[in-house]
Design a protein around this motif. Structure first.
Motif, PDB file in Angstrom:
ATOM      1  N   UNK A  18      35.471 -67.745  24.835  1.00  0.00           N
ATOM      2  CA  UNK A  18      36.425 -66.853  23.726  1.00  0.00           C
ATOM      3  C   UNK A  18      37.795 -67.481  23.237  1.00  0.00           C
ATOM      4  N   UNK A  19      38.016 -67.110  22.073  1.00  0.00           N
ATOM      5  CA  UNK A  19      39.557 -67.902  21.714  1.00  0.00           C
ATOM      6  C   UNK A  19      40.305 -66.758  22.148  1.00  0.00           C
ATOM      7  N   UNK A  20      41.822 -67.234  22.112  1.00  0.00           N
ATOM      8  CA  UNK A  20      42.885 -66.337  22.296  1.00  0.00           C
ATOM      9  C   UNK A  20      42.944 -65.226  21.251  1.00  0.00           C
ATOM     10  N   UNK A  21      43.147 -64.218  21.779  1.00  0.00           N
ATOM     11  CA  UNK A  21      43.387 -62.943  20.986  1.00  0.00           C
ATOM     12  C   UNK A  21      42.130 -62.169  20.450  1.00  0.00           C
ATOM     13  N   UNK A  22      40.833 -63.002  20.936  1.00  0.00           N
ATOM     14  CA  UNK A  22      39.517 -62.104  20.602  1.00  0.00           C
ATOM     15  C   UNK A  22      39.295 -60.868  21.499  1.00  0.00           C
ATOM     16  N   UNK A  23      38.751 -59.929  20.864  1.00  0.00           N
ATOM     17  CA  UNK A  23      38.159 -58.760  21.674  1.00  0.00           C
ATOM     18  C   UNK A  23      37.148 -59.062  22.405  1.00  0.00           C
ATOM     19  N   UNK A  24      37.183 -58.932  23.633  1.00  0.00           N
ATOM     20  CA  UNK A  24      35.988 -59.557  24.848  1.00  0.00           C
ATOM     21  C   UNK A  24      35.417 -58.111  25.473  1.00  0.00           C
ATOM     22  N   UNK A  25      34.274 -58.404  26.059  1.00  0.00           N
ATOM     23  CA  UNK A  25      33.473 -57.813  27.184  1.00  0.00           C
ATOM     24  C   UNK A  25      33.913 -58.761  28.245  1.00  0.00           C
TER      25      UNK A  25
ATOM     26  N   UNK B  88      41.758 -60.725  24.946  1.00  0.00           N
ATOM     27  CA  UNK B  88      41.693 -61.998  25.668  1.00  0.00           C
ATOM     28  C   UNK B  88      43.156 -62.734  25.576  1.00  0.00           C
ATOM     29  N   UNK B  89      43.748 -63.076  26.427  1.00  0.00           N
ATOM     30  CA  UNK B  89      44.839 -63.713  26.322  1.00  0.00           C
ATOM     31  C   UNK B  89      45.070 -65.115  27.197  1.00  0.00           C
ATOM     32  N   UNK B  90      45.149 -66.414  27.087  1.00  0.00           N
ATOM     33  CA  UNK B  90      45.442 -67.355  27.991  1.00  0.00           C
ATOM     34  C   UNK B  90      46.629 -68.096  27.682  1.00  0.00           C
ATOM     35  N   UNK B  91      47.450 -67.947  28.736  1.00  0.00           N
ATOM     36  CA  UNK B  91      48.714 -68.714  28.711  1.00  0.00           C
ATOM     37  C   UNK B  91      48.958 -69.737  29.851  1.00  0.00           C
ATOM     38  N   UNK B  92      48.335 -71.003  29.549  1.00  0.00           N
ATOM     39  CA  UNK B  92      48.319 -71.985  30.503  1.00  0.00           C
ATOM     40  C   UNK B  92      47.028 -71.745  31.187  1.00  0.00           C
ATOM     41  N   UNK B  93      47.079 -71.674  32.455  1.00  0.00           N
ATOM     42  CA  UNK B  93      45.802 -71.279  33.324  1.00  0.00           C
ATOM     43  C   UNK B  93      45.789 -70.066  33.920  1.00  0.00           C
ATOM     44  N   UNK B  94      46.717 -69.107  33.088  1.00  0.00           N
ATOM     45  CA  UNK B  94      46.905 -67.695  33.354  1.00  0.00           C
ATOM     46  C   UNK B  94      45.849 -66.954  32.376  1.00  0.00           C
ATOM     47  N   UNK B  95      45.195 -66.176  32.940  1.00  0.00           N
ATOM     48  CA  UNK B  95      44.394 -65.112  31.850  1.00  0.00           C
ATOM     49  C   UNK B  95      44.957 -63.830  32.084  1.00  0.00           C
ATOM     50  N   UNK B  96      45.162 -63.114  30.772  1.00  0.00           N
ATOM     51  CA  UNK B  96      45.575 -61.652  30.775  1.00  0.00           C
ATOM     52  C   UNK B  96      44.348 -60.932  29.970  1.00  0.00           C
TER      53      UNK B  96
ATOM     54  N   UNK C 256      34.420 -63.543  34.711  1.00  0.00           N
ATOM     55  CA  UNK C 256      33.717 -64.220  33.721  1.00  0.00           C
ATOM     56  C   UNK C 256      33.874 -63.405  32.393  1.00  0.00           C
ATOM     57  N   UNK C 257      33.297 -63.791  31.349  1.00  0.00           N
ATOM     58  CA  UNK C 257      33.373 -63.527  30.220  1.00  0.00           C
ATOM     59  C   UNK C 257      31.691 -63.178  29.732  1.00  0.00           C
ATOM     60  N   UNK C 258      31.525 -61.813  29.381  1.00  0.00           N
ATOM     61  CA  UNK C 258      30.047 -61.566  28.952  1.00  0.00           C
ATOM     62  C   UNK C 258      29.666 -61.547  27.411  1.00  0.00           C
ATOM     63  N   UNK C 259      31.035 -61.463  26.694  1.00  0.00           N
ATOM     64  CA  UNK C 259      30.617 -61.788  25.373  1.00  0.00           C
ATOM     65  C   UNK C 259      32.031 -61.429  24.362  1.00  0.00           C
ATOM     66  N   UNK C 260      31.790 -61.491  23.347  1.00  0.00           N
ATOM     67  CA  UNK C 260      32.953 -61.222  22.325  1.00  0.00           C
ATOM     68  C   UNK C 260      32.380 -60.028  21.268  1.00  0.00           C
ATOM     69  N   UNK C 261      33.342 -59.080  20.856  1.00  0.00           N
ATOM     70  CA  UNK C 261      33.147 -58.189  19.914  1.00  0.00           C
ATOM     71  C   UNK C 261      33.118 -58.695  18.691  1.00  0.00           C
ATOM     72  N   UNK C 262      32.021 -58.249  17.920  1.00  0.00           N
ATOM     73  CA  UNK C 262      31.753 -58.772  16.478  1.00  0.00           C
ATOM     74  C   UNK C 262      31.622 -57.737  15.537  1.00  0.00           C
ATOM     75  N   UNK C 263      31.813 -56.404  16.083  1.00  0.00           N
ATOM     76  CA  UNK C 263      31.935 -55.378  14.971  1.00  0.00           C
ATOM     77  C   UNK C 263      31.982 -53.990  15.888  1.00  0.00           C
TER      78      UNK C 263
END
Length: 218
Positions: free
Chosen positions: A156-163, A175-183, A203-210
């Motif tokens: 997923x890209x930075x800023x996307x809403x994820x599961x 999702x927010x990645x700052x260097x090696x840090x994930x928030x 782990x990322x299960x998916x991205x929100x598409x609607x």
């Protein structure tokens, strides 16, 4: 007859379309203001109300991302393909309710039923619908009981809403990645960000598409 929009209204409508196509969700008023150089979010709100009055969008009161494209010419993600029967247009998508700790999201015991949807309703064809629990994403327009349309992907890209899966828990966050840090960021000031440490099972299960709202607007 096509609705005539001003140049500025068309810019805002194009921005809404592009953000929905990119992230699955519309921009906030503040994001519209920044993108188009408005001095305040109130200026964006005035243009949005004008677009709603012309029938180009619908607005949900009290939600910062409560903007929905209407089925008018040009709003292609709100249209299904013409001259195809409803049965063919619809896809059967599993609806996932509560996910038991540590088990796969699409395990049979989690699937409440299958729902027929028109794939053109979403920026990407979802693999499943996840019933939202809680209000941590309220200000993104995602409310308790809503059905989040999810595309399975480990990226997923930075800023996307994820599961995301963190340990035994599955959560919906931005999702927010700052260097090696994930928030994992909530969209509600009453909730705190989740900091993913190197020791966490993540782990990322998916991205929100609607999103599908199952409750009536107040």
């Amino acid at each position: 007859m096509a609705v005539k929009l001003t140049e500025r209204q068309q810019q805002i409508l194009d921005l809404i379309r592009s953000e929905i196509a990119r992230t699955g969700f519309p921009p906030t008023r503040a994001e519209i203001a920044r993108a188009l150089g408005f001095k305040s979010a109130n200026a964006a709100e005035d243009h949005l109300k004008a677009l709603a009055k012309k029938g180009a969008i619908e607005l949900t009161a009290g939600a910062s991302r409560g903007i929905r494209l209407t089925p008018m010419p040009g709003n292609s993600i709100a249209h299904a393909v013409d001259h195809v029967s409803d049965a063919i247009k619809q896809l059967l998508i599993p609806l996932v309710g509560h996910v038991a700790a540590g088990s796969p999201i699409l395990a049979a015991e989690h699937v409440e039923r299958e729902i027929g949807i028109e794939p053109a309703l979403f920026s990407q064809v979802p693999d499943y619908l996840l019933r939202v629990r809680g209000l941590s994403m309220r200000d993104a327009g995602i409310l308790n009981g809503d059905l989040l349309a999810v595309k399975k992907t480990p990226d997923a890209r930075n800023g996307q809403i994820v599961v995301a899966r963190l340990g035994d828990e599955v959560t919906v966050k931005r999702l927010m990645r700052i260097g090696n840090r994930i928030e994992l960021l909530p969209e509600n000031p009453n909730f705190s960000p989740i900091i993913v440490t190197p020791d966490d099972e993540f782990s990322l299960e998916g991205i929100a598409v609607g999103l599908i709202r199952t409750t009536a607007l107040q």
